[in-house]
Every structure is written in structure tokens, then in C-alpha cells.
Design a protein around this motif. Structure first.
Motif, PDB file in Angstrom:
ATOM      1  N   LEU A   8      81.505  -7.582  13.497  1.00  0.00           N
ATOM      2  CA  LEU A   8      81.105  -6.594  12.488  1.00  0.00           C
ATOM      3  C   LEU A   8      81.671  -5.233  12.829  1.00  0.00           C
ATOM      4  N   GLU A  10      81.025  -1.341  13.104  1.00  0.00           N
ATOM      5  CA  GLU A  10      79.817  -0.580  13.415  1.00  0.00           C
ATOM      6  C   GLU A  10      79.236   0.046  12.164  1.00  0.00           C
ATOM      7  N   GLY A  11      77.951   0.352  12.220  1.00  0.00           N
ATOM      8  CA  GLY A  11      77.338   1.106  11.136  1.00  0.00           C
ATOM      9  C   GLY A  11      76.151   0.446  10.472  1.00  0.00           C
ATOM     10  N   ARG A  12      75.856  -0.796  10.828  1.00  0.00           N
ATOM     11  CA  ARG A  12      74.682  -1.436  10.234  1.00  0.00           C
ATOM     12  C   ARG A  12      73.427  -1.066  11.011  1.00  0.00           C
ATOM     13  N   SER A  13      72.317  -1.037  10.311  1.00  0.00           N
ATOM     14  CA  SER A  13      71.050  -0.675  10.951  1.00  0.00           C
ATOM     15  C   SER A  13      70.531  -1.843  11.783  1.00  0.00           C
ATOM     16  N   ASP A  14      69.606  -1.542  12.674  1.00  0.00           N
ATOM     17  CA  ASP A  14      68.958  -2.599  13.464  1.00  0.00           C
ATOM     18  C   ASP A  14      68.256  -3.591  12.551  1.00  0.00           C
ATOM     19  N   GLN A  16      69.124  -4.459   9.497  1.00  0.00           N
ATOM     20  CA  GLN A  16      70.133  -5.325   8.885  1.00  0.00           C
ATOM     21  C   GLN A  16      70.606  -6.396   9.867  1.00  0.00           C
ATOM     22  N   LYS A  17      70.791  -6.007  11.110  1.00  0.00           N
ATOM     23  CA  LYS A  17      71.246  -6.967  12.125  1.00  0.00           C
ATOM     24  C   LYS A  17      70.160  -8.007  12.408  1.00  0.00           C
ATOM     25  N   LEU A  20      70.252 -10.457   9.541  1.00  0.00           N
ATOM     26  CA  LEU A  20      71.402 -11.346   9.650  1.00  0.00           C
ATOM     27  C   LEU A  20      71.138 -12.446  10.676  1.00  0.00           C
ATOM     28  N   GLU A  45      79.901  -5.801  17.639  1.00  0.00           N
ATOM     29  CA  GLU A  45      80.218  -4.632  16.828  1.00  0.00           C
ATOM     30  C   GLU A  45      81.449  -3.945  17.395  1.00  0.00           C
TER      31      GLU A  45
END
Length: 63
Positions: A8, A10-14, A16-17, A20, A45
Motif C-alpha cells: 500500500l 502510505e496515507g491510510r488510517s489505522d 482503514q488498515k 482491510l 506501506e
């Protein structure tokens, strides 16, 4: 033991992770009939400047 690796930018929130990881785990349980406890998910990331699209970094392209 299913092991999933996801690359991925970088830039997704905790949150969101976490979502997923939950969804990928559920998909393995359903598709492979694998015990939930045996599923491993690794999120890798990378900085946007380390990923190229069409000769330019994702960072330069604003991705």
C-alpha cells in the motif's frame, strides 16, 4: 496457514488498515475454509516517492 501480503502507499488510517485486515481474513476463511486464527496478513506501506506510475513518483502525481 494462509499468509497475505498487501503493498500500500502510505496515507491510510489505522481504522482503514484494521478493516482491510478483517475483510481479507474473512475472505480467506470463506474461500479456503481456513481457521480464522491461522490467517496472517502483512501490510507493507511505502512512501509515495518510492512508487512510480508512468515515469513519475506517486508523490509527484499527487496520488
Amino acid at each position: 496457514m494462509p499468509i497475505l501480503q498487501v503493498n500500500l502507499l502510505e496515507g491510510r488510517s489505522d481504522e482503514q488498515k484494521e478493516a482491510l485486515i478483517e475483510e481479507l481474513t474473512a475472505a480467506c476463511v470463506k474461500a479456503l475454509n481456513a481457521p480464522k486464527e491461522s490467517v496472517r496478513v502483512m501490510l507493507n506501506e511505502m512512501p509515495k516517492q518510492n512508487f512510480g506510475i508512468g515515469g513519475h513518483s506517486a508523490k509527484k502525481l499527487g496520488k
